[in-house]
Design an enzyme around this catalytic site. Sequence first.
Site, short mmCIF file in Angstrom:
data_model
loop_
_atom_site.label_atom_id
_atom_site.label_comp_id
_atom_site.label_asym_id
_atom_site.label_seq_id
_atom_site.Cartn_x
_atom_site.Cartn_y
_atom_site.Cartn_z
N ARG A 146 46.29 88.39 161.98
CA ARG A 146 45.18 89.04 161.30
C ARG A 146 43.87 88.74 162.02
NH1 ARG A 146 48.43 86.51 157.42
NH2 ARG A 146 49.40 87.92 155.91
N LYS A 170 47.01 83.00 155.33
CA LYS A 170 46.50 83.01 153.97
C LYS A 170 46.99 81.77 153.23
CE LYS A 170 46.05 88.03 153.35
NZ LYS A 170 46.48 89.19 152.55
N HIS A 240 43.53 95.64 162.40
CA HIS A 240 44.68 95.82 161.52
C HIS A 240 45.68 96.83 162.10
CE1 HIS A 240 47.07 95.85 157.90
NE2 HIS A 240 47.01 97.17 157.88
N ARG A 243 47.79 95.03 164.47
CA ARG A 243 48.82 94.27 163.75
C ARG A 243 49.96 95.20 163.34
NH1 ARG A 243 49.73 89.72 160.41
NH2 ARG A 243 50.30 90.13 158.25
N HIS A 266 54.06 87.11 156.34
CA HIS A 266 54.19 87.71 155.02
C HIS A 266 54.97 86.77 154.09
CE1 HIS A 266 53.61 92.13 156.50
NE2 HIS A 266 52.48 91.55 156.21
N TYR A 275 56.25 98.73 157.33
CA TYR A 275 56.24 99.04 158.75
C TYR A 275 57.51 99.74 159.22
CZ TYR A 275 52.30 95.82 158.77
OH TYR A 275 51.10 95.20 158.49
#
Length: 297
Positions: A146, A170, A240, A243, A266, A275
């Site tokens: 990211r 994250k 993004h 990515r 994720h 995706y």
Amino acid sequence: MAFKEFLEYLQLEKNYSKHTVTAYKNDLGSFLGFCEEEFDEKSIDNVNYSQIRSWIVMLVNNNISNRSVNRKIASLKAYYKFLLKTKQIKINPLSKHKALKTPKKIEAPFSQEEMKKVLEEMEFGDDYEGQRDKLIIEMFYATGMRRSELVNLKVGDVDFSNKTIKVLGKRNKERFVPLLPYIESIAKEYMESRKAISTPNSKDYLFLRKGGDKIYETLVYRIINNYFSEVSTKLKKSPHILRHTFATHLLNQGADLNSVKELLGHSSLSSTQVYTHNSMAELKKQYGIAHPRNQKS
């Protein structure tokens, strides 16, 4: 109301960014304003679902997209879960709420041809900024990280001995991405140039501005947009999309979905499955070309 406690909880315990905390604050404030005006409620702690439903209807009637409405409701859900957790309420008014339906948002990745034009045919320059911009694009395409993760990379996160890059994702969750040989070569050259501009303010951040300060997210977006505007007519040309491109190209080449999930950081497979849309399109194309029954006589 427990607004202040909740926002401190998000920032200190959940490690949410200031931007995210502000978004929660704005959503809760918007709902409070509605309740004050419509129901003369000075607090949203003990409202019922009927009142929340009225707010949803108002938002939809004001042409707020279902996606935006769902985001606002997610803020309310988090707030009421916090109130339950801290025993300030006994019933969550949103416990049985179902999110509004939204169309799946599929963003087109860059093609392999577009990536080749930028990385192999474009002139970046031999100065510090040229080397930095090239490494930034290569790093995005090689790792799928990211934008915020790239901005916060430290020099020590690139481990040349173990051939890995440590990424802080994250919720401060660490993951390790392979350091590919060609990235290793570019990174070593860049780091030599970086030494000349590094200052005490750099704090060992990997990517710096020319003056030695840490690079910022808006500048990273501008770098990506500027270079890809030269080769692509796509509306969105952002970190993004790079990515997205990383994930799509891996899946097109037969990479395992679970492996891509881990590389992207994720938490659930459903986040990665978006995706597969583009990889399925590529699969259908190749299938149509290769299947014997589809060949022209």
